[in-house]
Design a protein around this motif. Sequence first.
Motif, PDB file in Angstrom:
ATOM      1  N   PHE A  10       2.700 -33.461  -6.326  1.00 50.94           N
ATOM      2  CA  PHE A  10       2.306 -32.325  -7.161  1.00 50.94           C
ATOM      3  C   PHE A  10       1.805 -32.792  -8.525  1.00 50.94           C
ATOM      4  N   GLU A  11       2.509 -33.718  -9.123  1.00 51.31           N
ATOM      5  CA  GLU A  11       2.113 -34.197 -10.448  1.00 51.31           C
ATOM      6  C   GLU A  11       0.727 -34.846 -10.397  1.00 51.31           C
ATOM      7  N   ILE A  12       0.524 -35.735  -9.453  1.00 50.46           N
ATOM      8  CA  ILE A  12      -0.768 -36.415  -9.321  1.00 50.46           C
ATOM      9  C   ILE A  12      -1.846 -35.418  -8.904  1.00 50.46           C
ATOM     10  N   GLY A  13      -1.516 -34.531  -7.976  1.00 52.60           N
ATOM     11  CA  GLY A  13      -2.483 -33.528  -7.516  1.00 52.60           C
ATOM     12  C   GLY A  13      -2.966 -32.623  -8.632  1.00 52.60           C
ATOM     13  N   PHE A  14      -2.055 -32.107  -9.430  1.00 54.71           N
ATOM     14  CA  PHE A  14      -2.441 -31.249 -10.549  1.00 54.71           C
ATOM     15  C   PHE A  14      -3.290 -32.019 -11.556  1.00 54.71           C
ATOM     16  N   ASP A  15      -2.940 -33.274 -11.767  1.00 56.34           N
ATOM     17  CA  ASP A  15      -3.702 -34.108 -12.693  1.00 56.34           C
ATOM     18  C   ASP A  15      -5.129 -34.312 -12.183  1.00 56.34           C
ATOM     19  N   LEU A  16      -5.278 -34.584 -10.903  1.00 62.89           N
ATOM     20  CA  LEU A  16      -6.605 -34.811 -10.319  1.00 62.89           C
ATOM     21  C   LEU A  16      -7.443 -33.535 -10.263  1.00 62.89           C
ATOM     22  N   ILE A  17      -6.811 -32.422  -9.943  1.00 69.44           N
ATOM     23  CA  ILE A  17      -7.542 -31.166  -9.798  1.00 69.44           C
ATOM     24  C   ILE A  17      -7.957 -30.592 -11.149  1.00 69.44           C
ATOM     25  N   PHE A  18      -7.007 -30.507 -12.089  1.00 67.70           N
ATOM     26  CA  PHE A  18      -7.272 -29.826 -13.354  1.00 67.70           C
ATOM     27  C   PHE A  18      -7.689 -30.762 -14.484  1.00 67.70           C
ATOM     28  N   LYS A  19      -7.406 -32.030 -14.344  1.00 61.31           N
ATOM     29  CA  LYS A  19      -7.838 -33.067 -15.290  1.00 61.31           C
ATOM     30  C   LYS A  19      -7.475 -32.790 -16.752  1.00 61.31           C
ATOM     31  N   THR A  20      -6.273 -32.261 -16.955  1.00 61.96           N
ATOM     32  CA  THR A  20      -5.780 -32.085 -18.316  1.00 61.96           C
ATOM     33  C   THR A  20      -4.385 -32.687 -18.407  1.00 61.96           C
ATOM     34  N   GLU A  21      -4.003 -33.029 -19.604  1.00 61.42           N
ATOM     35  CA  GLU A  21      -2.673 -33.618 -19.835  1.00 61.42           C
ATOM     36  C   GLU A  21      -1.567 -32.635 -19.438  1.00 61.42           C
ATOM     37  N   MET A  22      -1.751 -31.372 -19.796  1.00 66.79           N
ATOM     38  CA  MET A  22      -0.741 -30.354 -19.511  1.00 66.79           C
ATOM     39  C   MET A  22      -0.614 -30.106 -18.011  1.00 66.79           C
ATOM     40  N   ALA A  23      -1.697 -30.233 -17.278  1.00 61.80           N
ATOM     41  CA  ALA A  23      -1.675 -29.945 -15.839  1.00 61.80           C
ATOM     42  C   ALA A  23      -0.698 -30.838 -15.098  1.00 61.80           C
ATOM     43  N   LYS A  24      -0.655 -32.118 -15.460  1.00 61.54           N
ATOM     44  CA  LYS A  24       0.261 -32.999 -14.724  1.00 61.54           C
ATOM     45  C   LYS A  24       1.715 -32.633 -14.985  1.00 61.54           C
ATOM     46  N   TYR A  25       2.017 -32.132 -16.197  1.00 62.49           N
ATOM     47  CA  TYR A  25       3.392 -31.726 -16.477  1.00 62.49           C
ATOM     48  C   TYR A  25       3.735 -30.432 -15.739  1.00 62.49           C
ATOM     49  N   ILE A  26       2.778 -29.530 -15.642  1.00 62.89           N
ATOM     50  CA  ILE A  26       2.991 -28.304 -14.862  1.00 62.89           C
ATOM     51  C   ILE A  26       3.187 -28.662 -13.392  1.00 62.89           C
ATOM     52  N   GLY A  27       2.371 -29.585 -12.899  1.00 64.83           N
ATOM     53  CA  GLY A  27       2.533 -30.060 -11.530  1.00 64.83           C
ATOM     54  C   GLY A  27       3.887 -30.700 -11.317  1.00 64.83           C
TER      55      GLY A  27
END
Length: 130
Positions: A90-107
């Motif tokens: 989830f963390e890596i996926g959110f980072d790859l999809i949304f490409k923002t710093e906050m996205a990986k933490y939400i993931g």
Amino acid sequence: MNIAIRYIFFAITSLIVNLLFQYISFYIYNGFLSLYIAMFCGTIAGLILKYILDKKYIFYHKPKNKKDDGKKFLLYSLMGVFTTFIFWGFEIGFDLIFKTEMAKYIGAVFGLSIGYIIKYFLDKKFVFKD
């Protein structure tokens, strides 16, 4: 509901201990492979604490002997490996999809939440089944 609150509290406590041990590890050594050493130290510290808390206050398990306790800890750890992949995914996926710093933490929050829910049921069914 009481178990759910305790389980969430123990998960947060384990996370804090994990990060604290990572910080201490970086303080002691900050050279080659220090990130991986810190992650390993933090993971082990958090895992041991969470196992003790879950065993005693969530599943009310009293091991028959040290060998039984060791087997339970090994199985508990293996269930954690499986759910860690969910969290990282989830963390890596959110980072790859949304490409923002906050996205990986939400993931990470989504992944950890899903992982801990699954881990509870895996532990209940396979680790602390007796």
